[in-house]
Design an enzyme around this catalytic site. Structure first.
Site, PDB file in Angstrom:
ATOM      1  N   ASN A   6       0.850  -1.193   0.000  1.00 37.39           N
ATOM      2  CA  ASN A   6       0.000   0.000   0.000  1.00 37.39           C
ATOM      3  C   ASN A   6       0.891   1.251   0.000  1.00 37.39           C
ATOM      4  OD1 ASN A   6      -1.407   2.292   1.110  1.00 37.39           O
ATOM      5  ND2 ASN A   6      -3.080   0.922   1.614  1.00 37.39           N
ATOM      6  N   HIS A   9       1.080   6.186   1.982  1.00 34.72           N
ATOM      7  CA  HIS A   9       1.837   7.107   2.832  1.00 34.72           C
ATOM      8  C   HIS A   9       3.048   7.736   2.150  1.00 34.72           C
ATOM      9  CE1 HIS A   9      -1.122   6.574   5.735  1.00 34.72           C
ATOM     10  NE2 HIS A   9      -0.873   5.294   5.904  1.00 34.72           N
ATOM     11  N   HIS A  42      -5.538   3.706  -1.479  1.00 35.03           N
ATOM     12  CA  HIS A  42      -6.871   4.090  -0.983  1.00 35.03           C
ATOM     13  C   HIS A  42      -7.144   5.514  -1.438  1.00 35.03           C
ATOM     14  CE1 HIS A  42      -9.653   4.320   2.843  1.00 35.03           C
ATOM     15  NE2 HIS A  42     -10.261   4.710   1.736  1.00 35.03           N
ATOM     16  N   ARG A  44      -9.258   8.309  -0.881  1.00 39.42           N
ATOM     17  CA  ARG A  44     -10.228   8.707   0.152  1.00 39.42           C
ATOM     18  C   ARG A  44     -11.067   9.872  -0.343  1.00 39.42           C
ATOM     19  NH1 ARG A  44      -8.784   6.615   5.567  1.00 39.42           N
ATOM     20  NH2 ARG A  44     -10.499   7.892   6.287  1.00 39.42           N
ATOM     21  N   ARG A  48      -6.822  12.976   1.208  1.00 40.79           N
ATOM     22  CA  ARG A  48      -5.740  13.418   2.110  1.00 40.79           C
ATOM     23  C   ARG A  48      -4.369  12.924   1.664  1.00 40.79           C
ATOM     24  NH1 ARG A  48      -7.177  10.032   7.535  1.00 40.79           N
ATOM     25  NH2 ARG A  48      -9.147  11.111   7.255  1.00 40.79           N
ATOM     26  N   GLU A  70      -8.600   0.556  -2.827  1.00 42.74           N
ATOM     27  CA  GLU A  70      -9.459   0.576  -1.642  1.00 42.74           C
ATOM     28  C   GLU A  70     -10.327   1.820  -1.736  1.00 42.74           C
ATOM     29  OE1 GLU A  70      -6.807   0.847   1.628  1.00 42.74           O
ATOM     30  OE2 GLU A  70      -6.009  -1.150   1.360  1.00 42.74           O
ATOM     31  N   THR A 101      -8.400   3.585   8.586  1.00 41.22           N
ATOM     32  CA  THR A 101      -9.655   2.832   8.572  1.00 41.22           C
ATOM     33  C   THR A 101      -9.881   2.131   9.915  1.00 41.22           C
ATOM     34  OG1 THR A 101      -9.070   2.395   6.288  1.00 41.22           O
ATOM     35  CG2 THR A 101     -11.001   1.252   7.148  1.00 41.22           C
ATOM     36  N   GLU A 151     -11.245  -9.332   2.845  1.00 43.35           N
ATOM     37  CA  GLU A 151      -9.977  -9.000   3.472  1.00 43.35           C
ATOM     38  C   GLU A 151     -10.274  -8.862   4.962  1.00 43.35           C
ATOM     39  OE1 GLU A 151      -7.506  -5.884   1.784  1.00 43.35           O
ATOM     40  OE2 GLU A 151      -6.522  -5.569   3.731  1.00 43.35           O
ATOM     41  N   HIS A 191      -3.933  -4.635   7.708  1.00 42.62           N
ATOM     42  CA  HIS A 191      -4.082  -3.476   8.601  1.00 42.62           C
ATOM     43  C   HIS A 191      -3.230  -3.640   9.854  1.00 42.62           C
ATOM     44  CE1 HIS A 191      -5.619   0.128  10.426  1.00 42.62           C
ATOM     45  NE2 HIS A 191      -6.115   0.418   9.245  1.00 42.62           N
TER      46      HIS A 191
HETATM   47  N1  PXP Z   1      -5.965  -3.104   4.021  1.00 40.04           N
HETATM   48  C1  PXP Z   1      -6.943  -2.169   4.072  1.00 40.04           C
HETATM   49  C2  PXP Z   1      -8.303  -2.549   3.598  1.00 40.04           C
HETATM   50  C3  PXP Z   1      -6.676  -0.858   4.514  1.00 40.04           C
HETATM   51  O1  PXP Z   1      -7.669   0.053   4.555  1.00 40.04           O
HETATM   52  C4  PXP Z   1      -5.352  -0.533   4.879  1.00 40.04           C
HETATM   53  C5  PXP Z   1      -5.033   0.885   5.291  1.00 40.04           C
HETATM   54  O2  PXP Z   1      -5.235   1.737   4.216  1.00 40.04           O
HETATM   55  C6  PXP Z   1      -4.363  -1.526   4.795  1.00 40.04           C
HETATM   56  C7  PXP Z   1      -4.702  -2.810   4.389  1.00 40.04           C
HETATM   57  C8  PXP Z   1      -2.950  -1.256   5.164  1.00 40.04           C
HETATM   58  O3  PXP Z   1      -2.850  -0.957   6.512  1.00 40.04           O
HETATM   59  P1  PXP Z   1      -1.449  -0.489   7.123  1.00 40.04           P
HETATM   60  O4  PXP Z   1      -1.131   0.826   6.492  1.00 40.04           O
HETATM   61  O5  PXP Z   1      -1.737  -0.381   8.584  1.00 40.04           O
HETATM   62  O6  PXP Z   1      -0.446  -1.547   6.769  1.00 40.04           O
END
Ligand code: PXP
Length: 243
Positions: A6, A9, A42, A44, A48, A70, A101, A151, A191
């Site tokens: 992901n 960030h 994601h 959003r 952001r 996402e 989330t 998921e 997550h």
């Molecule tokens: N899976 C989903 C569905 C999420 O919403 C997120 C956060 O955007 C992640 C995985 C990844 O989470 P993390 O950034 O805590 O690894």
């Protein structure tokens, strides 16, 4: 087991200055070359981190591995997804004031709405996963609404501070993964996973994909993104070898 990286960030850092660097698309290319099996992002409602322009640039740039978008199940996001055509959409709950989330999507209470919503995405050739808490009733509802996959939200496990709570949450994840697989759904998880807590989750045989963001991007500041992705892949594949 697949690793979805992901990249949100990377965009968080860019948006801190509203500038053009670091570029999440460049990050996606580095992650792809380092062995990521999927790029997850994601978009959003409040934009952001990831911006609309980023997702269309990702679509043109990332060719070897699938894109997993996402998004909240809103009309605005459905239009963007149908235009973009990611290989998969993962439906997540979204609150403006949250930092990240919180909790899974309540598929049970949205069953009627999600049936039509998911049908339209699938008619456009997009596979659909729903991000849920590891609960039987949410898994049953996910089957009802026509999702291809669930998921499982690993946040409760990841954020547990006591060993006994962690163990309890891990058992909940194991039972949910087994149950979801028996219903015919594909099973993913994510997550809050980090280099220190990922292996027990990676050892659940029914889970075939993890989506990890914050920990990989955070550690890429020290190790570089390529090494951060490689290290996570290694931890996961070491566990799977032993299964
Ligand atoms: N899976 C989903 C569905 C999420 O919403 C997120 C956060 O955007 C992640 C995985 C990844 O989470 P993390 O950034 O805590 O690894």
């Amino acid at each position: 087991m697949r690793l979805g990286v992901n990249i949100d960030h990377i965009a968080t850092v860019r948006e801190a200055r509203k500038t053009y660097e670091p570029d999440p698309v460049k990050g996606a290319l580095i992650a792809q070359d380092a062995g990521a099996d999927q790029i997850t992002f994601h978009l959003r409602e409040d934009r952001r981190h990831i911006q609309d322009e980023d997702v269309f640039r990702l679509r043109c740039t990332i060719k070897r591995i699938p894109l997993n978008m996402e998004m909240a199940p809103t009309e605005e996001m459905k239009k963007i997804a149908v235009d973009l055509k990611p290989e998969r959409v993962t439906l997540v709950p979204e609150k403006r004031e949250e930092i990240t989330t919180e909790g899974g999507l309540d598929v049970v209470s949205m069953e009627e709405y999600l049936k039509d919503y998911i049908k339209e995405l699938k008619e456009n050739g997009i596979a659909v996963a729903v991000f849920i808490d590891p609960e039987k009733n949410q898994i049953d509802a996910s089957v009802e609404v026509g999702a291809d996959a669930v998921e499982l939200h690993t946040g409760e496990y990841a954020n547990s501070t006591s060993e006994s709570k962690k163990e309890k949450e891990l058992i909940r994840l194991k039972e949910a993964a087994k149950y979801a697989k028996e219903t015919g759904l594909d099973v993913f998880a994510g997550h809050g996973l980090t280099y220190t807590n990922v292996q027990p989750v990676a050892s659940i045989p029914e889970i075939e994909e993890l989506n990890i963001g914050h920990s990989i991007i955070a550690n890429s500041i020290f190790w570089g993104l390529e090494e951060a992705v490689r290290k996570m892949k290694r931890l996961i594949s070491d566990v799977r070898k032993g299964l």
